[in-house]
Write an enzyme that holds these catalytic residues in place. Structure first.
Site, PDB file in Angstrom:
ATOM      1  N   ASP A 210      19.949  -2.305 -13.047  1.00  0.00           N
ATOM      2  CA  ASP A 210      18.746  -2.463 -13.864  1.00  0.00           C
ATOM      3  C   ASP A 210      18.920  -1.833 -15.247  1.00  0.00           C
ATOM      4  O   ASP A 210      19.747  -0.945 -15.442  1.00  0.00           O
ATOM      5  CB  ASP A 210      17.545  -1.781 -13.188  1.00  0.00           C
ATOM      6  CG  ASP A 210      16.991  -2.569 -12.018  1.00  0.00           C
ATOM      7  OD1 ASP A 210      17.581  -3.601 -11.648  1.00  0.00           O
ATOM      8  OD2 ASP A 210      15.964  -2.128 -11.461  1.00  0.00           O
TER       9      ASP A 210
ATOM     10  N   HIS B 215      14.018  -8.421 -15.760  1.00  0.00           N
ATOM     11  CA  HIS B 215      13.440  -7.123 -15.421  1.00  0.00           C
ATOM     12  C   HIS B 215      12.134  -6.885 -16.184  1.00  0.00           C
ATOM     13  O   HIS B 215      11.372  -5.997 -15.838  1.00  0.00           O
ATOM     14  CB  HIS B 215      14.452  -6.020 -15.758  1.00  0.00           C
ATOM     15  CG  HIS B 215      14.178  -4.699 -15.100  1.00  0.00           C
ATOM     16  ND1 HIS B 215      13.642  -4.576 -13.828  1.00  0.00           N
ATOM     17  CD2 HIS B 215      14.379  -3.421 -15.534  1.00  0.00           C
ATOM     18  CE1 HIS B 215      13.525  -3.297 -13.514  1.00  0.00           C
ATOM     19  NE2 HIS B 215      13.952  -2.567 -14.533  1.00  0.00           N
TER      20      HIS B 215
ATOM     21  N   HIS C 242       9.981  -1.631 -20.288  1.00  0.00           N
ATOM     22  CA  HIS C 242       9.976  -0.989 -18.968  1.00  0.00           C
ATOM     23  C   HIS C 242       8.592  -0.495 -18.554  1.00  0.00           C
ATOM     24  O   HIS C 242       8.461   0.262 -17.598  1.00  0.00           O
ATOM     25  CB  HIS C 242      10.981   0.169 -18.948  1.00  0.00           C
ATOM     26  CG  HIS C 242      11.598   0.401 -17.605  1.00  0.00           C
ATOM     27  ND1 HIS C 242      11.174   1.402 -16.750  1.00  0.00           N
ATOM     28  CD2 HIS C 242      12.610  -0.242 -16.953  1.00  0.00           C
ATOM     29  CE1 HIS C 242      11.897   1.377 -15.648  1.00  0.00           C
ATOM     30  NE2 HIS C 242      12.765   0.387 -15.730  1.00  0.00           N
TER      31      HIS C 242
ATOM     32  N   HIS D  32      21.934   1.593 -11.938  1.00  0.00           N
ATOM     33  CA  HIS D  32      21.549   1.387 -13.338  1.00  0.00           C
ATOM     34  C   HIS D  32      22.788   1.432 -14.238  1.00  0.00           C
ATOM     35  O   HIS D  32      23.625   2.333 -14.093  1.00  0.00           O
ATOM     36  CB  HIS D  32      20.549   2.450 -13.792  1.00  0.00           C
ATOM     37  CG  HIS D  32      19.249   2.399 -13.042  1.00  0.00           C
ATOM     38  ND1 HIS D  32      19.105   2.892 -11.757  1.00  0.00           N
ATOM     39  CD2 HIS D  32      18.037   1.894 -13.393  1.00  0.00           C
ATOM     40  CE1 HIS D  32      17.872   2.691 -11.341  1.00  0.00           C
ATOM     41  NE2 HIS D  32      17.194   2.094 -12.309  1.00  0.00           N
TER      42      HIS D  32
END
Length: 253
Positions: free
Chosen positions: A53, A104, A108, A199
């Site tokens: 991610d 994604h 964020h 990640h």
């Protein structure tokens, strides 16, 4: 029954809010593995899906690509649209190397804090940018923090994206994470059919935290090989696209 003295509109608003956030219960990893295994990324018993991610990040992602090339392993990268916008060439390079890109989000911020229209626009903008710079439309979506909402599920269906979270993670985003701690955290859930979350960027985590995931990759691959499990992207994990909407908790979302 509406409690006495509570205005009807307030009651309606609370009910709507609860309904909108209900899918966020899937954030509870153990519960989703048991109740919605497809959402948790439980796939083919002899395959482990490797996912990352928060990239692409010019400072770290190329190092992941180099190690994965040495290991002859391909993976799925759930990318942020804002990061792709900053490094479109890197995103294209990732796909050219045989990796898969998933959505994604544009940034964020948790999707539970967004309304349906904003959620749809974020996912659409990211999906279209990925397709534009790589020539490969993405197939999967994983919202930031793995927090779902009804807005995410409705947008995913409209945009032909399949939501996939994870069944094993390395907690590699913390300041004190090391390759050894990542492997130890993964160990109880690292088995055939698992989807692993790591990640490849520290843009939303502790500075340099990505080094713990990078250092864990060779041993992670070796452990899977010893167990007879292939490691690869979600595209090879045996998950049926859009199957999440066919049954279970989210069938009416």
């Amino acid at each position: 029954m509406r409690p006495s003295g509570v205005p009807l509109m307030v009651t309606f608003g609370l009910t709507a809010g609860v309904a909108y956030g209900l899918p966020s219960l899937a954030t509870l990893r153990r519960a989703r593995i048991r109740l919605t295994p497809r959402l948790a990324g439980i796939g083919t018993p002899d395959h482990v899906a490797l996912t990352f991610d928060d990239g692409p990040d010019p400072a770290s992602t190329p190092l992941f690509l180099a190690v994965l090339a040495e290991l002859e392993v391909r993976a799925t990268f759930f990318v942020l649209g804002s990061q792709v916008q900053r490094a479109p060439g890197l995103a294209a390079e990732m796909v050219a190397a045989g990796h898969e890109l998933g959505v994604h989000g544009w940034d964020h911020r948790p999707m539970l804090l967004r309304g349906p229209r904003s959620t749809h626009d974020q996912l659409l903008r990211t999906r279209d940018l990925i397709a534009e710079v790589t020539g490969q439309p993405p197939r999967h979506v994983r919202p930031p923090h793995g927090i779902l909402s009804s807005g995410v599920l409705l947008a995913a269906r409209a945009l032909e994206l399949t939501p996939v979270l994870w069944s094993a993670w390395g907690r590699d985003w913390t300041a004190d994470a090391t390759p050894a701690s990542v492997l130890a955290t993964l160990a109880p859930d690292l088995r055939g059919g698992a989807t692993v979350l790591l990640h490849d960027s520290d843009c939303t985590s502790a500075p340099g935290a990505w080094r713990s995931a990078l250092g864990a990759l060779p041993e992670l691959a070796a452990r899977c090989d010893d167990a007879g499990s292939r490691v690869g992207p979600l595209a090879e994990h045996g998950l049926a696209d859009h199957g999440l909407f066919d049954h279970g908790l989210f069938a009416r979302a």
